[in-house]
Design an enzyme around this catalytic site. Sequence first.
Site, PDB file in Angstrom:
ATOM      1  N   HIS A  63       5.519   6.125  11.464  1.00  0.00           N
ATOM      2  CA  HIS A  63       4.942   5.989  10.116  1.00  0.00           C
ATOM      3  C   HIS A  63       3.971   7.160   9.944  1.00  0.00           C
ATOM      4  O   HIS A  63       2.755   6.980   9.925  1.00  0.00           O
ATOM      5  CB  HIS A  63       4.235   4.640  10.008  1.00  0.00           C
ATOM      6  CG  HIS A  63       3.944   4.187   8.608  1.00  0.00           C
ATOM      7  ND1 HIS A  63       4.046   5.011   7.506  1.00  0.00           N
ATOM      8  CD2 HIS A  63       3.546   2.966   8.131  1.00  0.00           C
ATOM      9  CE1 HIS A  63       3.718   4.320   6.421  1.00  0.00           C
ATOM     10  NE2 HIS A  63       3.414   3.077   6.780  1.00  0.00           N
ATOM     11  N   LYS A 111      25.879  -4.486  -3.261  1.00  0.00           N
ATOM     12  CA  LYS A 111      27.339  -4.519  -3.510  1.00  0.00           C
ATOM     13  C   LYS A 111      28.108  -3.884  -2.356  1.00  0.00           C
ATOM     14  O   LYS A 111      29.328  -3.836  -2.372  1.00  0.00           O
ATOM     15  CB  LYS A 111      27.668  -3.743  -4.786  1.00  0.00           C
ATOM     16  CG  LYS A 111      27.007  -4.261  -6.042  1.00  0.00           C
ATOM     17  CD  LYS A 111      27.441  -3.391  -7.225  1.00  0.00           C
ATOM     18  CE  LYS A 111      26.686  -3.742  -8.481  1.00  0.00           C
ATOM     19  NZ  LYS A 111      26.903  -2.734  -9.529  1.00  0.00           N
ATOM     20  N   ARG A 151       0.802  -1.230   0.000  1.00  0.00           N
ATOM     21  CA  ARG A 151       0.000   0.000   0.000  1.00  0.00           C
ATOM     22  C   ARG A 151       0.828   1.271   0.000  1.00  0.00           C
ATOM     23  O   ARG A 151       0.534   2.209  -0.736  1.00  0.00           O
ATOM     24  CB  ARG A 151      -0.911   0.054   1.238  1.00  0.00           C
ATOM     25  CG  ARG A 151      -2.217  -0.668   1.090  1.00  0.00           C
ATOM     26  CD  ARG A 151      -2.641  -1.203   2.431  1.00  0.00           C
ATOM     27  NE  ARG A 151      -1.666  -2.201   2.850  1.00  0.00           N
ATOM     28  CZ  ARG A 151      -1.710  -3.474   2.472  1.00  0.00           C
ATOM     29  NH1 ARG A 151      -2.701  -3.907   1.753  1.00  0.00           N
ATOM     30  NH2 ARG A 151      -0.772  -4.341   2.844  1.00  0.00           N
ATOM     31  N   THR A 152       1.840   1.324   0.857  1.00  0.00           N
ATOM     32  CA  THR A 152       2.571   2.590   0.991  1.00  0.00           C
ATOM     33  C   THR A 152       3.235   2.931  -0.333  1.00  0.00           C
ATOM     34  O   THR A 152       3.110   4.052  -0.833  1.00  0.00           O
ATOM     35  CB  THR A 152       3.598   2.499   2.142  1.00  0.00           C
ATOM     36  OG1 THR A 152       2.890   2.135   3.327  1.00  0.00           O
ATOM     37  CG2 THR A 152       4.297   3.830   2.357  1.00  0.00           C
ATOM     38  N   ARG A 186      11.830   3.827   3.264  1.00  0.00           N
ATOM     39  CA  ARG A 186      11.387   2.844   4.266  1.00  0.00           C
ATOM     40  C   ARG A 186      12.588   1.976   4.610  1.00  0.00           C
ATOM     41  O   ARG A 186      13.292   1.495   3.714  1.00  0.00           O
ATOM     42  CB  ARG A 186      10.246   1.993   3.716  1.00  0.00           C
ATOM     43  CG  ARG A 186       9.918   0.807   4.604  1.00  0.00           C
ATOM     44  CD  ARG A 186       8.655   0.105   4.183  1.00  0.00           C
ATOM     45  NE  ARG A 186       7.469   0.833   4.596  1.00  0.00           N
ATOM     46  CZ  ARG A 186       6.243   0.294   4.620  1.00  0.00           C
ATOM     47  NH1 ARG A 186       6.054  -0.953   4.246  1.00  0.00           N
ATOM     48  NH2 ARG A 186       5.207   1.005   5.001  1.00  0.00           N
TER      49      ARG A 186
HETATM   50  C1  NCD Z   1       2.187  -0.963   8.147  1.00  0.00           C
HETATM   51  C2  NCD Z   1       3.683  -0.762   8.244  1.00  0.00           C
HETATM   52  O1  NCD Z   1       4.430  -0.989   7.285  1.00  0.00           O
HETATM   53  O2  NCD Z   1       4.074  -0.314   9.320  1.00  0.00           O
HETATM   54  N1  NCD Z   1       1.754  -1.122   6.841  1.00  0.00           N
HETATM   55  C3  NCD Z   1       1.430  -0.006   6.106  1.00  0.00           C
HETATM   56  O3  NCD Z   1       2.255   0.800   5.786  1.00  0.00           O
HETATM   57  N2  NCD Z   1       0.142   0.173   5.811  1.00  0.00           N
HETATM   58  C4  NCD Z   1       1.639  -1.967   9.077  1.00  0.00           C
HETATM   59  C5  NCD Z   1       2.233  -3.346   9.114  1.00  0.00           C
HETATM   60  O4  NCD Z   1       3.144  -3.691   8.364  1.00  0.00           O
HETATM   61  O5  NCD Z   1       1.746  -4.129   9.925  1.00  0.00           O
END
Ligand code: NCD
Length: 306
Positions: free
Chosen positions: A136, A87, A58-59, A108
């Site tokens: 987040h 590498k 999703r992100t 991320r």
């Molecule tokens: C979450 C995350 O990556 O922290 N997912 C997201 O971005 N919607 C929640 C999760 O991974 O449980």
Amino acid sequence: MKIFDLKNVISIKDFKKEDIKFILDESSKFEKIAKSQGTSNELSGKILGIMFFEASTRTRLSFETAMKRLGGDCIGFTGSDESSVIKGETIADTSKMFESYSDAILIRHSLEGVAKFISDLVNVPVVNAGDGAGQHPTQTLIDLYTIKKEFGKIKNINIALIGDLKYGRTVHSLSYALGIFGAKMHFISPNELKIPDEILHDLEKKKISYHETHDLKDVIDDLDILYVTRIQKERFSDVEEYERIKGAYLIDKNLIEGKSLIVMHPLPRIDEINHDVDNTKYNKYFKQAFNGVPVRMAILKNIIKH
Ligand code: NCD
């Protein structure tokens, strides 16, 4: 009048209440374009650089969608084996490359603090898409937007955050924001996965009250929102401990039937919400996932300079 002047989106704690309100208002203006009703070229010619060292559906996809719906484009990778990191290139060097190829960096990583570290090295805006068990912040804006859409307000909403409150970064960001908007928070977790003390201290410093329990039954009848989270398997050093805790809470139709609450979840859901909830009025988690697009459009539009 533009009041939003944050350069980076690293932690929700960097946002003033007015900044959050501004992004929520802006997000609703993008609903139609997010649904493909109309087009925008507000970010045409701009490029978002996506550095994802951890898995995402999703992100990443909602950020890509948001960027493209605004007329912009994206470059990047997911997983260190797709880039020269494999590498041995440092994250610092990799981020300097992204700085020279793109207008903003979305990162991320499994380590807390990496987004902040990168933001000190580059001159383009940096957005934290999740740093380990840290923060987040863009998910929090989506969650607040969803609550606002469902209830028309955040203040005095009775919300239980349930599951992995220790490692779940969405809860770490969200609790702070809910607190400053005056929601009534209940933290529900097994003992091993309690919300970290430092988060509770942050809340206390802001004179934000909360309630902790192990048992959903204590509060379920009073809830407006049940915010369910996944047990974060990848953060456990002991697999056996994960196996022991993983089924701690299971939400199914039977448990919530007749209650006046909605169910939210940042997703992915593993088995903490039974699929029999999906086709009920309680399910707001798929709508919440869609809301990622307008909210991330609002964020990108306001941090990428024209
Ligand atoms: C979450 C995350 O990556 O922290 N997912 C997201 O971005 N919607 C929640 C999760 O991974 O449980």
